[in-house]
Design an enzyme around this catalytic site. Structure first.
Site, PDB file in Angstrom:
ATOM      1  N   HIS A 344       0.863  -1.093   0.111  1.00 21.43           N
ATOM      2  CA  HIS A 344      -0.216  -0.230  -0.034  1.00 21.43           C
ATOM      3  C   HIS A 344       0.786   1.089   0.102  1.00 21.43           C
ATOM      4  O   HIS A 344       0.717   2.028  -0.764  1.00 21.43           O
ATOM      5  CB  HIS A 344      -0.727  -0.097   1.230  1.00 21.43           C
ATOM      6  CG  HIS A 344      -1.778   1.254   1.502  1.00 21.43           C
ATOM      7  ND1 HIS A 344      -2.924   1.415   0.991  1.00 21.43           N
ATOM      8  CD2 HIS A 344      -1.273   2.641   2.017  1.00 21.43           C
ATOM      9  CE1 HIS A 344      -3.490   2.438   1.398  1.00 21.43           C
ATOM     10  NE2 HIS A 344      -2.615   3.203   1.955  1.00 21.43           N
ATOM     11  N   HIS A 348       1.679   4.585  -2.738  1.00 24.40           N
ATOM     12  CA  HIS A 348       1.865   6.181  -2.642  1.00 24.40           C
ATOM     13  C   HIS A 348       3.180   6.570  -3.473  1.00 24.40           C
ATOM     14  O   HIS A 348       2.964   7.633  -4.161  1.00 24.40           O
ATOM     15  CB  HIS A 348       1.739   6.553  -1.101  1.00 24.40           C
ATOM     16  CG  HIS A 348       0.534   6.298  -0.464  1.00 24.40           C
ATOM     17  ND1 HIS A 348      -0.596   6.861  -1.020  1.00 24.40           N
ATOM     18  CD2 HIS A 348       0.137   5.804   0.428  1.00 24.40           C
ATOM     19  CE1 HIS A 348      -1.485   6.552  -0.309  1.00 24.40           C
ATOM     20  NE2 HIS A 348      -1.233   5.886   0.707  1.00 24.40           N
ATOM     21  N   GLU A 372      -4.950   6.219  -2.430  1.00 22.81           N
ATOM     22  CA  GLU A 372      -4.842   4.924  -1.476  1.00 22.81           C
ATOM     23  C   GLU A 372      -5.175   3.547  -2.094  1.00 22.81           C
ATOM     24  O   GLU A 372      -4.912   2.783  -1.667  1.00 22.81           O
ATOM     25  CB  GLU A 372      -6.195   5.288  -0.524  1.00 22.81           C
ATOM     26  CG  GLU A 372      -6.193   6.353   0.130  1.00 22.81           C
ATOM     27  CD  GLU A 372      -4.708   6.618   0.952  1.00 22.81           C
ATOM     28  OE1 GLU A 372      -4.343   5.499   1.576  1.00 22.81           O
ATOM     29  OE2 GLU A 372      -4.410   7.594   1.502  1.00 22.81           O
ATOM     30  N   TYR A 484     -10.519   6.127   1.609  1.00 23.58           N
ATOM     31  CA  TYR A 484     -10.399   4.673   1.869  1.00 23.58           C
ATOM     32  C   TYR A 484     -11.768   3.942   1.372  1.00 23.58           C
ATOM     33  O   TYR A 484     -11.453   2.920   0.882  1.00 23.58           O
ATOM     34  CB  TYR A 484      -9.915   4.220   3.296  1.00 23.58           C
ATOM     35  CG  TYR A 484      -8.688   5.179   3.771  1.00 23.58           C
ATOM     36  CD1 TYR A 484      -7.635   4.570   3.365  1.00 23.58           C
ATOM     37  CD2 TYR A 484      -8.767   5.991   4.765  1.00 23.58           C
ATOM     38  CE1 TYR A 484      -6.412   5.325   3.722  1.00 23.58           C
ATOM     39  CE2 TYR A 484      -7.751   6.595   5.102  1.00 23.58           C
ATOM     40  CZ  TYR A 484      -6.511   6.085   4.781  1.00 23.58           C
ATOM     41  OH  TYR A 484      -5.365   6.964   5.298  1.00 23.58           O
TER      42      TYR A 484
END
Ligand code: X8Z
Ligand code: ZN
Length: 561
Positions: A344, A348, A372, A484
């Site tokens: 994750h 980014h 996200e 999210y």
């Protein structure tokens, strides 16, 4: 207020912001990786100055509200108005007071510890315990004690809402929540309906999952701990916030479905450490044709919790200079959840790097949910076949088709369970900011929403002496959460599109695009756009559709349904 004046205004603002943000990022990094009196002092001053500058620039941009402008300048003027999470009024000392409050909230959260079994225990360890401990009395104690840490935040939070709301009104928004909802290239109320539509598409899956999980918890713990109907006790769901239930997998395997491997065990057996987990995640990105991370990433990142000082352990990814100074800060533990989280975070970083050459105001995600979704989309590609390719699983251990519902159940406990949690987080804040929830009902309203959306209930009596929302990072640290929810929908749209591009024909959840450079190139093309275009353009560039849609997620989980 002419087009020429607007253009000059935007250019000056971008130059100022670019210079400020590198300084702000380095101050914030030091604070995040070494919390003490002096770094709090530095952060407060840096944040106060940052807010003042951004409020000044946003308010100046308002001058061009009614000017006819070329679309590129119009977009940047609008982005300038929206570039703050928490605005302050332009009165003397307001930004400083706001920064003092937000720093205190942040430190209270990140330095929080509880007394547990004769030791002082910090949150990262408590999170792991919530996933592994099965004694309901211990779970209740850990849960209740951690929520005590947030109780003293209530007064600061109340004052913070007043200041920031005044700041939002000064900038022409009704309140802070409306300002957050205005960040999606459409009017705020239309965005709220979009969210309702998406939730409506996926709610039936959640209800099925909730029912199954409650049944198994009841069978495991008995009626006295978890009744067979009504809400689920929040501390039994394997996670401090009941937002990801996948640690309950051994208890939740569908009847008749074959068992599968346990990723935590695979990582532990293969002697993975934090750096190896990060290298493995990086290797997925490079397999798509993206460049390896720079040497400075490895020199400057913080991948484990330092033993000798307080830090912000909640994982984050950083771009300190809008060039190559990319970093991750994460207190990595060797388990399946952290393996996913490191993918994750690198998402980014790869997004930041892809849009690096855009003008400053476009150096951002198409919307915050895109940011996200990148790394989570990559992590969806961690299939059994992929684990064989990287040597974590033996070919003979690949689960047969009769294990498909087990594989999907594990994913559902993570992805489906999360959706109503994410909604609750910002439903609460939207209503706090618009005054529907007043400070005397902060906690009661929090649990009403948690019961209504998630169907969960606290393990111990709650009162207005508590401030349970503050026990979650994003509330104590003012990170909007709708991103999210959107990401969990979008990542399945990305995944389905990628697998289609790769010509995949089997069950969707078995697809991996590992090593596929054509998919990588198309994905990077979307990432390179940054925020330069309204988000439907970016979505269309990769998936061919201009709408967010729960259909891809629904199709992924259909066999489990
Ligand atoms: O906060 C995060 C990331 C950093 S942006 C670790 N996540 C949310 C959370 O932990 O609550 C990722 C999933 C949801
Ligand atoms: Zn993130």
């Amino acid at each position: 207020a002419t087009p020429e004046a607007a253009q000059a205004y935007v250019e000056a603002a971008e130059a100022e912001l670019a210079e400020r943000s590198e300084y702000e990022a380095r101050v914030a990094w030091i604070y995040n990786t070494y919390i003490n009196f002096d770094t709090e002092w530095l952060l407060q001053r840096s944040d106060a100055a940052a807010t003042e500058a951004r409020v000044r620039l946003a308010s100046g941009a308002g001058r061009f509200a009614d000017t006819e402008l070329p679309s590129d300048i119009r977009r940047k003027i609008d982005l300038l108005r929206l570039s703050l999470v928490l605005p302050a009024p332009q009165t003397e000392g307001a930004a400083a007071q706001l920064a003092e409050i937000t720093t205190r909230l942040a430190s209270r959260y990140s330095t929080g510890r509880i007394d547990y079994q004769g030791r002082q225990v910090a949150l990262d360890e408590l999170e792991t315990l919530m996933g592994t401990e099965r004694n309901p009395r211990n779970l209740q104690e850990i849960w209740t004690e951690w929520h005590e840490v947030a109780a003293p935040m209530r007064e600061d939070y109340t004052r913070m809402v007043e200041i920031a709301n005044q700041g939002a009104r000064d900038l022409g928004f009704e309140n802070v929540g409306q300002m957050w909802l205005s960040n999606y290239d459409m009017p705020a109320d239309q965005m709220e309906s979009e969210v309702e539509r998406l939730w409506g598409q996926l709610q039936p899956f959640y209800e099925q999952l909730h029912c199954h999980v409650r049944t198994r918890l009841n069978a495991t713990y008995g009626d006295a701990v978890q009744p067979a109907d009504g809400p689920i006790r929040a501390d039994l769901l394997g996670n401090m916030w009941a937002q990801d239930w996948s640690t309950l997998m051994p208890m939740m395997r569908p009847r008749g479905a074959r068992a599968t491997y346990d990723t935590t065990t695979l990582l532990t057996r293969a002697n993975y450490d934090a750096v190896r987990m990060t290298r493995t995640a990086e290797a997925f990105y490079t397999s798509l044709g993206l460049a390896p991370l720079p040497d400075t990433f490895w020199e400057r990142s913080m991948l484990t919790r330092p033993q000798d000082r307080d830090v912000v352990c909640h994982a984050s990814a950083w771009d300190l200079d809008s060039r190559e100074d990319l970093r991750v800060k994460q207190c990595i533990q060797i388990n399946a959840e952290h393996f996913q989280t490191i993918h994750h975070e690198l998402g980014h970083n790869y997004y930041q790097r892809a849009y690096m050459d855009q003008p400053y105001l476009y150096q951002n995600g198409a919307h915050d949910g895109f940011h996200e979704a990148i790394g989570d989309f990559i992590a969806l590609n961690i299939t059994p076949e992929y684990l064989v390719e990287i040597g974590l699983l033996r070919r003979s251990q690949i689960p047969p088709a009769s294990a498909d519902t087990s594989l999907l159940m594990e994913q559902a406990l993570n992805k489906i369970a999360f959706l109503p949690f994410a909604l609750t987080m910002d439903q609460w804040r939207w209503q706090v900011f618009d005054g529907r929830i007043t400070p005397d009902r902060y906690n009661a309203a929090w649990w009403e929403l948690r019961e209504r959306y998630q169907g969960i209930t606290p393990p111990t009596a709650r009162t207005e002496a508590h401030f349970d929302p503050g026990a979650k990072y994003h509330i104590a640290n003012n990170v909007p959460y709708l991103r999210y929810f959107l990401s969990y929908v979008l990542q399945f749209q990305f995944y389905e599109a990628a697998c289609q591009q790769a010509g995949w024909e089997g069950p969707l959840h078995r697809c991996t695009v590992y090593g596929n450079r054509e998919v990588g190139a198309r994905f990077n093309a979307m990432m390179e756009m940054g925020a330069s275009r309204p988000w439907p353009d970016a979505l269309e560039a990769f998936t061919g559709t201009r709408q967010m849609d729960g259909g891809a997620m629904a199709r992924y989980f259909q066999p489990l349904m």
